[in-house]
Design an enzyme around this catalytic site. Structure first.
Site, PDB file in Angstrom:
ATOM      1  CE  LYS A   1     -63.947  27.068   3.800  1.00 29.85           C
ATOM      2  NZ  LYS A   1     -64.303  28.697   3.327  1.00 29.85           N
TER       3      LYS A   1
ATOM      4  CD  GLU B   1     -52.790  20.921  -6.189  1.00 33.22           C
ATOM      5  OE1 GLU B   1     -54.150  21.200  -6.089  1.00 33.22           O
ATOM      6  OE2 GLU B   1     -52.495  21.895  -7.478  1.00 33.22           O
TER       7      GLU B   1
ATOM      8  N   GLY C   1     -60.031  30.640   3.448  1.00 31.09           N
ATOM      9  CA  GLY C   1     -58.837  28.980   3.530  1.00 31.09           C
ATOM     10  C   GLY C   1     -57.787  30.452   3.851  1.00 31.09           C
ATOM     11  NE  ARG C   2     -57.466  35.738   0.130  1.00 26.92           N
ATOM     12  CZ  ARG C   2     -59.043  35.172  -0.685  1.00 26.92           C
ATOM     13  NH1 ARG C   2     -58.989  33.962  -0.720  1.00 26.92           N
ATOM     14  NH2 ARG C   2     -59.558  35.909  -0.867  1.00 26.92           N
TER      15      ARG C   2
ATOM     16  CD  GLU D   1     -56.642  32.579  -2.566  1.00 25.46           C
ATOM     17  OE1 GLU D   1     -56.558  32.665  -2.148  1.00 25.46           O
ATOM     18  OE2 GLU D   1     -56.207  31.363  -3.472  1.00 25.46           O
TER      19      GLU D   1
ATOM     20  CG  HIS E   1     -26.133  42.106  -1.188  1.00 27.86           C
ATOM     21  ND1 HIS E   1     -24.742  42.350  -1.345  1.00 27.86           N
ATOM     22  CD2 HIS E   1     -26.334  41.670   0.666  1.00 27.86           C
ATOM     23  CE1 HIS E   1     -24.361  43.123   0.602  1.00 27.86           C
ATOM     24  NE2 HIS E   1     -25.490  42.526   1.326  1.00 27.86           N
TER      25      HIS E   1
ATOM     26  CE  LYS F   1     -58.798  25.383  -7.060  1.00 24.73           C
ATOM     27  NZ  LYS F   1     -59.818  25.108  -5.506  1.00 24.73           N
TER      28      LYS F   1
END
Ligand code: F6P
Length: 580
Positions: free
Chosen positions: A238, A244, A299-300, A385, A416, A544
């Site tokens: 966006k 990254e 974004g999410r 977030e 388990h 950041k």
């Protein structure tokens, strides 16, 4: 009973979104009341004390209608919430809390494009991304829905060209592999959906891959399997400023060029999805290969936009549109359904009940479906977030706890491993079980066992095993009385632990769309009650900012000392190895 929302679909035809976003607002949800001071909150505190002796097992024995009384369904999803520490009075009080918090008004505001993301003065209009053709939503004098459907049209075109082998790489060979380079919301939602809907994969055979982390090992492992001639990269960001993503995009461009490929034909191998066109152009993406993202989509919450391009490539546009229409059905349910049977509102208020009144610090998601194995990762971003906040919309500190830690994983595997803590640990961890009735891959009686395990886990959490039962069980096995007394305490399962179960016919695009939207709205509804902004994420910024300073210390010639000796010691450790 009616909720505080209109039963008619919201008419957004004349909503001037941006104008509203600039105005100081006196809206309830932007200047939230202190939840803890609301009459319903105080009534819930009293009710919580009265519920200390409530036992779910007794409640089921006393009321054969409990399942019917505490279940709801919509959009192909059935919700059983009867295995909760609740009575009818609890539900009434929780619904009252939702009303007193102004949730009805906030829902209307979000759908209408008001600036519910107050710190960024933005609407949160992910619901617009799944509205059907013909709808209108006016922003800055233009019909936003036209932009949304134009983008969908462009997606349809490019997806068709790639699927049909018409989009060709620099050496004129058809694209076989698409790599989505993106992180956070530009990765987790698309990855979840494209893998969850693998049974609906498009017959073209084009393979989709995801590259998210800056870790060179991820890049290496992926690219060694790819041929640069037939690989297309989608730079999905966006902001087009995420470290990254940009580092991976640069590495991908270098990898392409180092393969001996034609630099002039780079445009055939790189496309972008972004709201920052100029940065994408500066990177070298051809303008006609840039798909839009808008600042009114978080974004999410963006998998429904062109950020979902890898999804569309994986399952085809028809299935992608089914996904959107499932989410749209859930949007209409959230907007129009009375709170008493409104699934996102029910899940949200139950979450509040445990977080704020029973002090549950974590929440588990346990999908019993291999295809939903990435669901928890997506929910972690979407929920944590959104709800990991300590400040309310008006800048004041919250007076109650907010988002829980979200965790979980696919059943039966968790049985388990971490289910032990759910059954006998000291922490109260409410859980949502999610399971389809019909498997995409029937294999002997495996799915019957999978479904049985899902149900038996929620049953065990609810009813547990008391001391008398544990002792009787051991005696029936013929153990000596000494061994019975020694072992019985270890075999006691407290029970009375809450869970919801969401059942669906099968995991298809429509139901998956509805399921994801259900949790988006649950998170939003909780945020309104807590008075927080579910759509910003300022907390991730500090790391950041500090990251650049630490990077300079690692790489600089004579860097200034770090602000603390721990960080400095760790920098020195790295520098010793990378000296010269
Ligand atoms: O750092 C957090 C975040 O901003 C997320 O909210 C977002 O989904 C992700 O980074 C990626 O951002 P972008 O799509 O701008 O690269």
């Amino acid at each position: 009973m009616r909720a505080d929302v209109d039963r008619e679909p919201l008419d957004t035809r004349a909503t001037p979104l941006t104008a509203k976003s600039q105005q100081p607002s006196t809206k309830h949800y932007l200047q939230p009341l202190d939840a803890a001071s609301l009459p319903s909150w105080q009534a819930l505190q009293k009710h919580h004390l009265a519920m200390q002796r409530f036992n779910m097992r007794d409640a089921f024995e006393a009321d054969a209608g409990r399942f019917n009384a505490f279940s709801a369904s919509s959009c192909g999803l059935f919700l059983d919430y009867s295995k909760n520490l609740i009575t009818g009075e609890t539900r009434d009080l929780l619904i009252q809390l939702a009303r007193e918090s102004g949730l009805g008004e906030a829902i209307q505001a979000m759908f209408a494009g008001e600036p519910v993301n107050a710190s960024e003065c933005r609407p949160a209009l992910h619901t617009a991304l799944r509205r059907p053709v013909g709808d209108r939503l006016i922003m800055d004098g233009r019909n936003l829905m036209r932009d949304v459907h134009d983008a969908l049209g462009n997606m349809t075109e490019i997806v068709g060209r790639i699927h049909n082998g018409l989009w060709r790489g620099h050496s004129d060979r058809a694209i076989t592999d698409v790599v989505n380079i993106g992180i956070g919301g530009s990765f987790l939602g698309p990855e979840l959906v494209s893998e969850a809907l693998l049974p609906y994969r498009h017959p073209s055979g084009v393979r989709c891959h995801y590259l998210a982390n800056i870790d060179g090992s991820e890049f290496h492992e992926l690219t060694t399997r790819l041929d640069a001639d037939t690989t297309l990269f989608i730079i999905s960001s966006k902001s087009f400023s995420t470290l990254e993503t940009l580092k991976n995009a640069e590495a991908a461009r270098a990898w392409y060029l180092n393969s001996g490929a034609n630099a002039q034909k780079l445009y055939r191998h790189f496309i972008a999805v972004t709201s920052n066109n100029q940065a994408a152009i500066d990177f070298g993406i051809c303008e006609k290969n840039i798909f839009p993202m808008w600042d009114w989509v978080g974004g999410r919450y963006s998998l429904w936009s062109a950020i979902g391009l890898p999804i569309a490539l994986a399952i085809g546009m028809t299935n992608f549109k089914e996904l959107l229409s499932g989410a749209n059905a859930m949007d209409r349910h959230f907007l129009n359904e009375p709170f008493e049977s409104n699934m996102p509102v029910l899940l949200a208020t139950l979450g509040i009940w445990y977080r704020n009144f029973w002090d549950a610090q974590a929440y588990a998601f346990l999908p019993y479906d291999h295809y939903l194995r990435n669901f928890v990762k997506h929910l972690q971003q979407m929920d944590m977030e959104s709800s990991g906040k300590s400040i309310r919309q008006d800048g004041s500190a919250v007076s109650c706890e907010t988002g829980p830690v979200i965790w979980g994983g696919v059943g039966c595997n968790g049985q388990h491993a971490y289910h032990q803590l759910l059954h006998q640990g000291t922490a109260l961890v409410p859980a949502d079980f999610i399971v389809p009735v019909v498997s995409h891959n029937p294999l002997a009686d495996h799915h019957h066992w999978l479904y049985a395990n899902c149900l038996s886990q929620s049953q065990a959490l609810m009813c547990g095993k008391n001391l008398q039962e544990a002792e009787a069980e051991l005696r029936a096995k013929g153990l000596s009385e000494v061994d019975v007394q020694r072992l019985a305490p270890h075999k006691v399962i407290p029970g009375n632990r809450p869970s919801n179960t969401l059942v669906m016919e099968t995991l298809d695009p429509r139901r998956l769309g509805a399921l994801i939207a259900l949790y988006e709205h649950k998170v939003f509804a909780q945020g309104v009650i807590w008075g927080i902004n579910s759509f910003d994420q300022w907390g991730v910024e500090l790391g950041k900012e500090l990251g650049s300073g630490v990077y300079s210390c690692l790489t600089g010639f004579d860097p200034p000392p770090a602000a603390d000796c721990s960080t400095q010691g760790l920098i020195d450790y790295f520098r010793r190895r990378h000296r010269g």
